[in-house]
Design an enzyme around this catalytic site. Structure first.
Site, PDB file in Angstrom:
ATOM      1  N   GLY A  11       0.840  -1.204   0.000  1.00 27.18           N
ATOM      2  CA  GLY A  11       0.000   0.000   0.000  1.00 27.18           C
ATOM      3  C   GLY A  11       0.873   1.251   0.000  1.00 27.18           C
ATOM      4  O   GLY A  11       1.854   1.307   0.719  1.00 27.18           O
ATOM      5  N   ARG A  72       1.348  -5.141  -6.077  1.00 26.38           N
ATOM      6  CA  ARG A  72       1.371  -6.363  -5.281  1.00 26.38           C
ATOM      7  C   ARG A  72       1.640  -7.518  -6.244  1.00 26.38           C
ATOM      8  O   ARG A  72       1.137  -7.523  -7.367  1.00 26.38           O
ATOM      9  CB  ARG A  72       0.044  -6.541  -4.545  1.00 26.38           C
ATOM     10  N   ASP A 103       4.531  -4.746   6.302  1.00 25.32           N
ATOM     11  CA  ASP A 103       5.094  -6.030   6.741  1.00 25.32           C
ATOM     12  C   ASP A 103       5.159  -7.069   5.625  1.00 25.32           C
ATOM     13  O   ASP A 103       6.061  -7.906   5.614  1.00 25.32           O
ATOM     14  CB  ASP A 103       4.375  -6.555   7.992  1.00 25.32           C
ATOM     15  N   THR A 126       3.916   2.942   5.581  1.00 26.48           N
ATOM     16  CA  THR A 126       2.486   2.574   5.613  1.00 26.48           C
ATOM     17  C   THR A 126       1.760   3.568   6.501  1.00 26.48           C
ATOM     18  O   THR A 126       2.339   4.046   7.487  1.00 26.48           O
ATOM     19  CB  THR A 126       2.258   1.139   6.158  1.00 26.48           C
ATOM     20  N   ASP A 128      -0.651   2.771   8.332  1.00 27.14           N
ATOM     21  CA  ASP A 128      -1.289   2.027   9.421  1.00 27.14           C
ATOM     22  C   ASP A 128      -0.507   2.024  10.739  1.00 27.14           C
ATOM     23  O   ASP A 128      -1.069   1.706  11.783  1.00 27.14           O
ATOM     24  CB  ASP A 128      -1.530   0.569   8.992  1.00 27.14           C
ATOM     25  N   ASP A 130       1.554  -0.114  11.707  1.00 25.43           N
ATOM     26  CA  ASP A 130       1.373  -1.455  12.274  1.00 25.43           C
ATOM     27  C   ASP A 130       2.619  -2.331  12.204  1.00 25.43           C
ATOM     28  O   ASP A 130       2.527  -3.550  12.161  1.00 25.43           O
ATOM     29  CB  ASP A 130       0.189  -2.161  11.568  1.00 25.43           C
ATOM     30  N   GLY A 171      -6.335   1.250   9.071  1.00 24.32           N
ATOM     31  CA  GLY A 171      -5.379   0.798  10.092  1.00 24.32           C
ATOM     32  C   GLY A 171      -5.189  -0.708  10.082  1.00 24.32           C
ATOM     33  O   GLY A 171      -4.447  -1.243  10.894  1.00 24.32           O
ATOM     34  N   ARG A 172      -5.929  -1.386   9.187  1.00 24.92           N
ATOM     35  CA  ARG A 172      -5.920  -2.853   9.165  1.00 24.92           C
ATOM     36  C   ARG A 172      -6.178  -3.378  10.581  1.00 24.92           C
ATOM     37  O   ARG A 172      -7.141  -2.971  11.198  1.00 24.92           O
ATOM     38  CB  ARG A 172      -4.624  -3.374   8.563  1.00 24.92           C
TER      39      ARG A 172
HETATM   40  P1  ADP Z   1       2.514  -4.229   2.647  1.00 26.68           P
HETATM   41  O1  ADP Z   1       3.981  -4.229   2.377  1.00 26.68           O
HETATM   42  O2  ADP Z   1       1.920  -2.856   2.571  1.00 26.68           O
HETATM   43  O3  ADP Z   1       2.155  -4.989   3.897  1.00 26.68           O
HETATM   44  P2  ADP Z   1       1.543  -6.483   1.056  1.00 26.68           P
HETATM   45  O4  ADP Z   1       1.187  -7.311   2.237  1.00 26.68           O
HETATM   46  O5  ADP Z   1       0.608  -6.474  -0.097  1.00 26.68           O
HETATM   47  O6  ADP Z   1       1.808  -4.967   1.417  1.00 26.68           O
HETATM   48  O7  ADP Z   1       2.966  -7.002   0.529  1.00 26.68           O
HETATM   49  C1  ADP Z   1       3.603  -6.400  -0.567  1.00 26.68           C
HETATM   50  C2  ADP Z   1       4.238  -7.446  -1.442  1.00 26.68           C
HETATM   51  O8  ADP Z   1       5.276  -8.114  -0.716  1.00 26.68           O
HETATM   52  C3  ADP Z   1       3.332  -8.565  -1.913  1.00 26.68           C
HETATM   53  O9  ADP Z   1       2.564  -8.207  -3.029  1.00 26.68           O
HETATM   54  C4  ADP Z   1       4.331  -9.627  -2.276  1.00 26.68           C
HETATM   55  O10 ADP Z   1       4.911  -9.348  -3.549  1.00 26.68           O
HETATM   56  C5  ADP Z   1       5.413  -9.451  -1.213  1.00 26.68           C
HETATM   57  N1  ADP Z   1       5.226 -10.404  -0.114  1.00 26.68           N
HETATM   58  C6  ADP Z   1       4.299 -10.386   0.874  1.00 26.68           C
HETATM   59  N2  ADP Z   1       4.420 -11.467   1.691  1.00 26.68           N
HETATM   60  C7  ADP Z   1       5.454 -12.194   1.212  1.00 26.68           C
HETATM   61  C8  ADP Z   1       6.078 -13.422   1.604  1.00 26.68           C
HETATM   62  N3  ADP Z   1       5.645 -14.130   2.665  1.00 26.68           N
HETATM   63  N4  ADP Z   1       7.118 -13.863   0.863  1.00 26.68           N
HETATM   64  C9  ADP Z   1       7.557 -13.175  -0.207  1.00 26.68           C
HETATM   65  N5  ADP Z   1       6.999 -12.021  -0.638  1.00 26.68           N
HETATM   66  C10 ADP Z   1       5.969 -11.509   0.056  1.00 26.68           C
END
Ligand code: ADP
Length: 320
Positions: A11, A72, A103, A126, A128, A130, A171-172
């Site tokens: 995000g 993503r 995260d 982010t 959030d 978080d 804020g998830r």
């Molecule tokens: P944020 O970083 O805001 O939490 P996301 O949870 O969508 O956003 O994660 C961003 C990107 O990070 C995902 O689209 C994916 O490409 C990568 N990602 C997330 N989790 C994993 C994981 N367990 N292993 C490898 N890549 C990951």
């Protein structure tokens, strides 16, 4: 360290541009070539990597979103896909990578760091707030200010017309935005995942407040608890009280970054490059008690972000 790359992922948040600018300029200042990866891990896999000069990050410190774009890519969880990303970085001779995101982005960075000698540093971007390993994330302060400004406006109409308003904020699973915005706007109730209370208690407080002469009530609801329409429906059904609601939605993610977020992004970006120069790896930067800190990605991902519930108590005392 001769060449480093930077990407924004997950995000978007206000201040990501200031963070990229800081990484790029700190690198160039230290005689390191800087590369921008477009659209997060997706661009890394697709080889969308471009050398950036000082001027390429000019005029962006004041802009929301991220000029590198974010995306993503679910497939980044697969080793073979991450392998392509590593090959793309190696082809250009890139030795260090800064990832800015939440995260999920950190999880991707950790997985990548186990499969390459390219050094990787995470930066918390982010709205959030978080992520553990930092008191504040880049974008939180701006989103908070956007929310407070919106609540102030809703308060005008709440006091003129309707008695109770629910405002759902992002804020998830974290209640930070709701709690901070609730205090800053003088809201009567704050409902967050970290401090659940029954709807009976909430309504009882509304009734008592009305008896004491309060003309209106504003309830700030964190999206991690439930949706505003659902809460409004329960209050109406169970107690017969009409409640209006507003879901602030994506306006919370946009807008020019606040001064605080620009400064945080600038400090953390500078620090991230400093760590790369020292050959640090698989870590993320943060700020704690106004000091720049770093921590292993592995540890950050295992530790749950904690909200300071003392602030919640203050909100209770001030909203009587
Ligand atoms: P944020 O970083 O805001 O939490 P996301 O949870 O969508 O956003 O994660 C961003 C990107 O990070 C995902 O689209 C994916 O490409 C990568 N990602 C997330 N989790 C994993 C994981 N367990 N292993 C490898 N890549 C990951």
């Amino acid at each position: 360290m001769r060449k480093i790359a930077v990407l924004t992922s997950g995000g978007d948040s206000p201040g990501m541009n200031a963070a990229v600018r800081s990484v790029v300029r700190t690198a160039i200042f230290n005689g390191i070539e800087a590369y921008g990866v477009y659209h997060g891990y997706k661009g890394l896999v697709e080889g969308k990597i471009k050398k950036l000069e000082c001027g390429d990050v000019g005029n962006i410190i004041n802009r929301g979103g991220t000029f590198l774009g974010s995306a993503r890519l679910e497939q980044f969880k697969e080793k073979e896909v991450r392998n392509i990303a590593i090959k793309n970085l190696k082809k250009l001779g890139i030795e260090g990578l800064v990832v800015i995101g939440g995260d999920g982005t950190y999880r991707g960075a950790l997985a990548l760091s186990k499969e390459t000698d390219i050094k990787i540093i995470g930066m918390p971007g982010t709205i959030d707030n978080d992520i553990s390993g930092t008191d504040f994330t880049i974008g939180f302060d701006t989103a908070l200010n956007t929310i407070v400004e919106s609540i102030d406006k809703i308060r005008d109409t709440a006091s003129s017309h309707e008695r109770v308003f629910i405002i759902e904020v992002m804020g998830r699973d974290a209640g930070d935005l709701a709690l901070y915005a609730g205090i800053a706007s003088g809201s009567e109730s704050i409902i967050i995942p970290e401090k659940k209370e029954s709807i009976d208690t909430l309504v009882e407080r509304l009734i008592q407040a009305e008896k004491r002469g309060k003309k209106h009530s504003i309830i700030i609801l964190a999206e991690g608890v439930m949706s505003a329409p659902d809460l409004a429906a329960i209050i109406k059904e169970k107690y017969g009280i009409n409640v209006k609601y507003t879901i602030l939605g994506h306006i919370q993610r946009g807008g020019a970054p606040s001064g605080i977020d620009r400064i945080l992004a600038s400090r953390l970006g500078n620090y991230a490059v400093e760590l790369l120069i020292k050959n640090e790896n698989a870590k993320a930067v943060g700020i704690k008690n106004n000091k720049l800190v770093n921590e292993k990605l592995e540890k950050i991902l295992k530790t749950k972000h904690k909200l300071d519930l003392k602030i919640f108590e203050i909100s209770r005392q001030l909203s009587i």
